[in-house]
Motif scaffolding. Structure first.
Motif, PDB file in Angstrom:
ATOM      1  N   HIS A 139      14.391   3.390   5.888  1.00  0.00           N
ATOM      2  CA  HIS A 139      15.432   4.122   5.683  1.00  0.00           C
ATOM      3  C   HIS A 139      15.306   4.677   3.860  1.00  0.00           C
ATOM      4  CE1 HIS A 139      17.432   3.867   9.671  1.00  0.00           C
ATOM      5  NE2 HIS A 139      16.946   2.698   9.523  1.00  0.00           N
ATOM      6  N   LEU A 140      15.687   5.631   3.508  1.00  0.00           N
ATOM      7  CA  LEU A 140      15.770   6.189   2.354  1.00  0.00           C
ATOM      8  C   LEU A 140      17.051   5.813   1.682  1.00  0.00           C
ATOM      9  CD1 LEU A 140      14.255   7.960   0.130  1.00  0.00           C
ATOM     10  CD2 LEU A 140      15.585   9.896   0.879  1.00  0.00           C
ATOM     11  N   GLY A 141      16.809   4.843   0.620  1.00  0.00           N
ATOM     12  CA  GLY A 141      17.867   4.751  -0.339  1.00  0.00           C
ATOM     13  C   GLY A 141      18.972   3.531  -0.064  1.00  0.00           C
ATOM     14  N   ALA A 142      18.975   3.093   1.212  1.00  0.00           N
ATOM     15  CA  ALA A 142      19.982   2.113   1.698  1.00  0.00           C
ATOM     16  C   ALA A 142      19.329   1.864   3.199  1.00  0.00           C
ATOM     17  CB  ALA A 142      21.387   2.700   1.713  1.00  0.00           C
ATOM     18  N   ALA A 143      20.062   0.787   3.931  1.00  0.00           N
ATOM     19  CA  ALA A 143      19.568   0.494   5.251  1.00  0.00           C
ATOM     20  C   ALA A 143      20.286   1.383   6.177  1.00  0.00           C
ATOM     21  CB  ALA A 143      20.012  -0.873   5.480  1.00  0.00           C
ATOM     22  N   ASP A 144      21.288   2.096   5.812  1.00  0.00           N
ATOM     23  CA  ASP A 144      21.758   3.226   6.666  1.00  0.00           C
ATOM     24  C   ASP A 144      21.467   4.568   6.473  1.00  0.00           C
ATOM     25  OD1 ASP A 144      23.298   3.057   4.567  1.00  0.00           O
ATOM     26  OD2 ASP A 144      25.322   3.141   5.517  1.00  0.00           O
ATOM     27  N   GLY A 145      20.595   4.616   5.106  1.00  0.00           N
ATOM     28  CA  GLY A 145      20.189   6.092   4.717  1.00  0.00           C
ATOM     29  C   GLY A 145      19.285   6.897   5.474  1.00  0.00           C
ATOM     30  N   PRO A 146      18.852   8.188   5.158  1.00  0.00           N
ATOM     31  CA  PRO A 146      17.906   8.895   6.184  1.00  0.00           C
ATOM     32  C   PRO A 146      16.816   8.042   6.555  1.00  0.00           C
ATOM     33  CG  PRO A 146      18.907  10.152   4.133  1.00  0.00           C
ATOM     34  CD  PRO A 146      19.031   8.590   3.884  1.00  0.00           C
ATOM     35  N   MET A 147      16.309   8.309   7.737  1.00  0.00           N
ATOM     36  CA  MET A 147      15.402   7.825   8.408  1.00  0.00           C
ATOM     37  C   MET A 147      13.987   8.542   8.057  1.00  0.00           C
ATOM     38  SD  MET A 147      14.448   6.744  12.358  1.00  0.00           S
ATOM     39  CE  MET A 147      15.923   5.804  12.753  1.00  0.00           C
ATOM     40  N   LEU A 148      12.911   7.311   7.750  1.00  0.00           N
ATOM     41  CA  LEU A 148      11.608   8.111   7.421  1.00  0.00           C
ATOM     42  C   LEU A 148      10.830   7.937   8.686  1.00  0.00           C
ATOM     43  CD1 LEU A 148      11.116   6.326   4.058  1.00  0.00           C
ATOM     44  CD2 LEU A 148      12.201   8.575   4.466  1.00  0.00           C
ATOM     45  N   SER A 149       9.853   8.989   8.779  1.00  0.00           N
ATOM     46  CA  SER A 149       8.767   8.996   9.875  1.00  0.00           C
ATOM     47  C   SER A 149       7.506   8.838   9.492  1.00  0.00           C
ATOM     48  CB  SER A 149       8.973  10.158  10.949  1.00  0.00           C
ATOM     49  OG  SER A 149       8.976  11.153  10.357  1.00  0.00           O
ATOM     50  N   ALA A 150       6.866   7.734   9.670  1.00  0.00           N
ATOM     51  CA  ALA A 150       5.429   7.873   9.026  1.00  0.00           C
ATOM     52  C   ALA A 150       4.435   8.934   9.591  1.00  0.00           C
ATOM     53  CB  ALA A 150       4.747   6.508   9.103  1.00  0.00           C
ATOM     54  N   THR A 151       3.424   9.387   8.765  1.00  0.00           N
ATOM     55  CA  THR A 151       2.554  10.574   9.139  1.00  0.00           C
ATOM     56  C   THR A 151       1.197   9.931   9.058  1.00  0.00           C
ATOM     57  OG1 THR A 151       2.097  12.591   9.477  1.00  0.00           O
ATOM     58  CG2 THR A 151       2.991  11.890   7.340  1.00  0.00           C
ATOM     59  N   ASP A 152       0.142  10.655   9.444  1.00  0.00           N
ATOM     60  CA  ASP A 152      -0.959  10.234   9.131  1.00  0.00           C
ATOM     61  C   ASP A 152      -1.392  10.441   7.496  1.00  0.00           C
ATOM     62  OD1 ASP A 152      -1.530   9.451  11.795  1.00  0.00           O
ATOM     63  OD2 ASP A 152      -2.484  11.341  12.470  1.00  0.00           O
ATOM     64  N   MET A 153      -2.282   9.428   7.083  1.00  0.00           N
ATOM     65  CA  MET A 153      -2.786   9.718   5.628  1.00  0.00           C
ATOM     66  C   MET A 153      -3.888  10.354   5.805  1.00  0.00           C
ATOM     67  SD  MET A 153      -1.325   8.245   3.118  1.00  0.00           S
ATOM     68  CE  MET A 153      -2.103   7.459   1.935  1.00  0.00           C
ATOM     69  N   PRO A 154      -4.592  11.021   4.928  1.00  0.00           N
ATOM     70  CA  PRO A 154      -5.764  11.725   4.966  1.00  0.00           C
ATOM     71  C   PRO A 154      -7.190  10.782   4.757  1.00  0.00           C
ATOM     72  CG  PRO A 154      -4.923  12.296   3.117  1.00  0.00           C
ATOM     73  CD  PRO A 154      -3.823  11.437   3.928  1.00  0.00           C
ATOM     74  N   TYR A 155      -6.920   9.487   4.492  1.00  0.00           N
ATOM     75  CA  TYR A 155      -7.802   8.625   4.455  1.00  0.00           C
ATOM     76  C   TYR A 155      -7.513   7.239   5.184  1.00  0.00           C
ATOM     77  CZ  TYR A 155      -5.339   7.494   0.246  1.00  0.00           C
ATOM     78  OH  TYR A 155      -4.273   7.257  -0.727  1.00  0.00           O
TER      79      TYR A 155
ATOM     80  N   ARG B  35       0.751  -1.137   0.041  1.00  0.00           N
ATOM     81  CA  ARG B  35      -0.086  -0.255   0.159  1.00  0.00           C
ATOM     82  C   ARG B  35       0.793   1.233  -0.039  1.00  0.00           C
ATOM     83  NH1 ARG B  35      -5.171  -0.242  -1.526  1.00  0.00           N
ATOM     84  NH2 ARG B  35      -6.533  -1.718  -0.291  1.00  0.00           N
ATOM     85  N   THR B  36       0.386   2.421   0.043  1.00  0.00           N
ATOM     86  CA  THR B  36       1.052   3.650  -0.287  1.00  0.00           C
ATOM     87  C   THR B  36       0.588   4.553   1.045  1.00  0.00           C
ATOM     88  OG1 THR B  36       1.271   4.029  -2.716  1.00  0.00           O
ATOM     89  CG2 THR B  36       0.871   5.825  -1.303  1.00  0.00           C
ATOM     90  N   TYR B  37       1.956   4.831   1.652  1.00  0.00           N
ATOM     91  CA  TYR B  37       1.699   5.925   2.977  1.00  0.00           C
ATOM     92  C   TYR B  37       2.232   7.041   2.786  1.00  0.00           C
ATOM     93  CZ  TYR B  37       0.011   1.158   4.694  1.00  0.00           C
ATOM     94  OH  TYR B  37      -0.334   0.123   4.794  1.00  0.00           O
ATOM     95  N   LEU B  38       2.142   8.050   3.793  1.00  0.00           N
ATOM     96  CA  LEU B  38       2.901   9.239   3.906  1.00  0.00           C
ATOM     97  C   LEU B  38       3.958   9.243   4.891  1.00  0.00           C
ATOM     98  CD1 LEU B  38       2.481  12.169   2.565  1.00  0.00           C
ATOM     99  CD2 LEU B  38       0.707  12.495   4.518  1.00  0.00           C
ATOM    100  N   PHE B  39       5.130   9.736   4.542  1.00  0.00           N
ATOM    101  CA  PHE B  39       6.122   9.941   5.260  1.00  0.00           C
ATOM    102  C   PHE B  39       6.873  11.209   5.361  1.00  0.00           C
ATOM    103  CE2 PHE B  39       5.798   5.555   3.877  1.00  0.00           C
ATOM    104  CZ  PHE B  39       5.958   4.696   5.088  1.00  0.00           C
ATOM    105  N   LEU B  40       7.644  11.598   6.303  1.00  0.00           N
ATOM    106  CA  LEU B  40       8.496  12.682   6.558  1.00  0.00           C
ATOM    107  C   LEU B  40       9.935  12.119   6.419  1.00  0.00           C
ATOM    108  CD1 LEU B  40       6.510  14.872   9.176  1.00  0.00           C
ATOM    109  CD2 LEU B  40       6.341  14.996   6.617  1.00  0.00           C
TER     110      LEU B  40
END
Length: 313
Positions: free
Chosen positions: A289-305, A230-235
């Protein structure tokens, strides 16, 4: 997040383009090519739809509407338009339908916030995906973002543009990501079946209509319980681009997902908002993580649905 930021004004939409389908068979032809029902579409509504390969993978995604019974307009990412137009044209055959790139002939603006609603006045569509006209322009109501109303304004060249406060394209693209509506761009062509992008949750897939390319795969995914992504929203605290892979801390050897769309945060602190297609199994414990296992960390945020995080049996 960016709670102090409000979408308000008018933004140029140079990252988007428009395909025009004209002729008495335009809607019928597209009905047989896209994931949504065009047979019942009138001039008062717009719809989300996808264009799939025979394997059910999205080659393009559209917001589409009818200017008249014989003219359908399809808004898509500008970088997929030429290939999509070429491929669709191959299948017109004897249908009375002419396909063309209408982008040079129209003006595209994203309107948002109280100033937009005030300017549109009675011409503002009252429902999401509603369509109206004002001074020769089509106005489509898009899903709200962060409490701000949003509209798509598409007018012939030469029509006076809305007199609204300027809004940057970057800010508008942040709103697109925040809406949770994923858009196929060049780096993600042929990567996802519609359900991976939540399209059936958003009304972008009609399971009662007739055949279209990839229809059997899309239907099988829906009815056999094989939706595991599924698709989710991250920062993220770093720049992000579509097509980048995402890795889970517990499984660094293979990607757990892919960035679909991304936009810089309209915030002095920087960072990005992104929509990413993910394995449901990766949305539990651990870190992403973005791009690689040691890449920048992503944080999930609420989807609008609402989107499930549980894999189908």
């Amino acid at each position: 997040m960016t709670s102090h930021f409000t979408l308000d004004g008018a933004a140029p939409l140079d990252h988007l383009g428009v395909i025009r389908a004209s002729g008495p068979d335009a809607a019928t032809f597209l009905h047989g090519q896209l994931t949504n029902d065009l047979a019942l579409l009138d001039t008062q509504r717009a719809r989300l739809a996808g264009y799939c390969s025979p394997k059910g993978r999205l080659l393009a995604s559209f917001v589409l509407w009818k200017n008249s019974p014989d003219e359908v307009m399809l808004l898509c990412s500008a970088d997929v338009l030429p290939a999509t137009l070429k491929r669709l044209s191959m299948f017109v055959l004897r249908a009375k339908c002419k396909l063309s790139d209408a982008t040079p002939d129209v003006q595209l603006r994203g309107l948002a916030g109280p100033s937009a609603s005030t300017w549109l006045a009675d011409a503002a569509p009252q429902t999401i995906w509603g369509r109206t006209e004002r001074d020769g322009a089509s106005v489509v109501r898009l899903p709200d973002v962060a409490g701000a109303t949003r509209y798509l304004w598409v007018a012939p060249a030469g029509v006076a543009t809305p007199e609204l406060p300027p809004l940057s394209t970057a800010a508008w693209r942040w709103g697109e990501v925040q809406s949770g509506i994923a858009v196929i761009e060049a780096p993600t062509v042929d990567q996802f079946v519609p359900q991976m992008l939540n399209y059936e949750l958003l009304g972008g897939v009609d399971f009662k209509k007739g055949c279209y390319p990839g229809q059997e795969v899309v239907a099988r995914s829906q009815y056999r319980g094989t939706i595991k992504r599924r698709t989710y929203l991250f920062l993220a605290g770093a720049p992000v681009r579509p097509g980048q892979e995402i890795f889970h801390s517990a499984d660094p050897g293979q990607p757990a997902g892919m960035v679909v769309n991304a936009a810089a945060l309209p915030d002095p602190a920087g960072g990005s908002a992104l929509l990413a297609e993910m394995k449901l199994a990766a949305m539990g414990d651990g870190s992403l993580h973005l791009g690689a296992a040691d890449g920048p960390m992503l944080s999930a945020t609420d989807m609008p649905y609402e989107v499930t995080t549980e894999a189908a049996d």
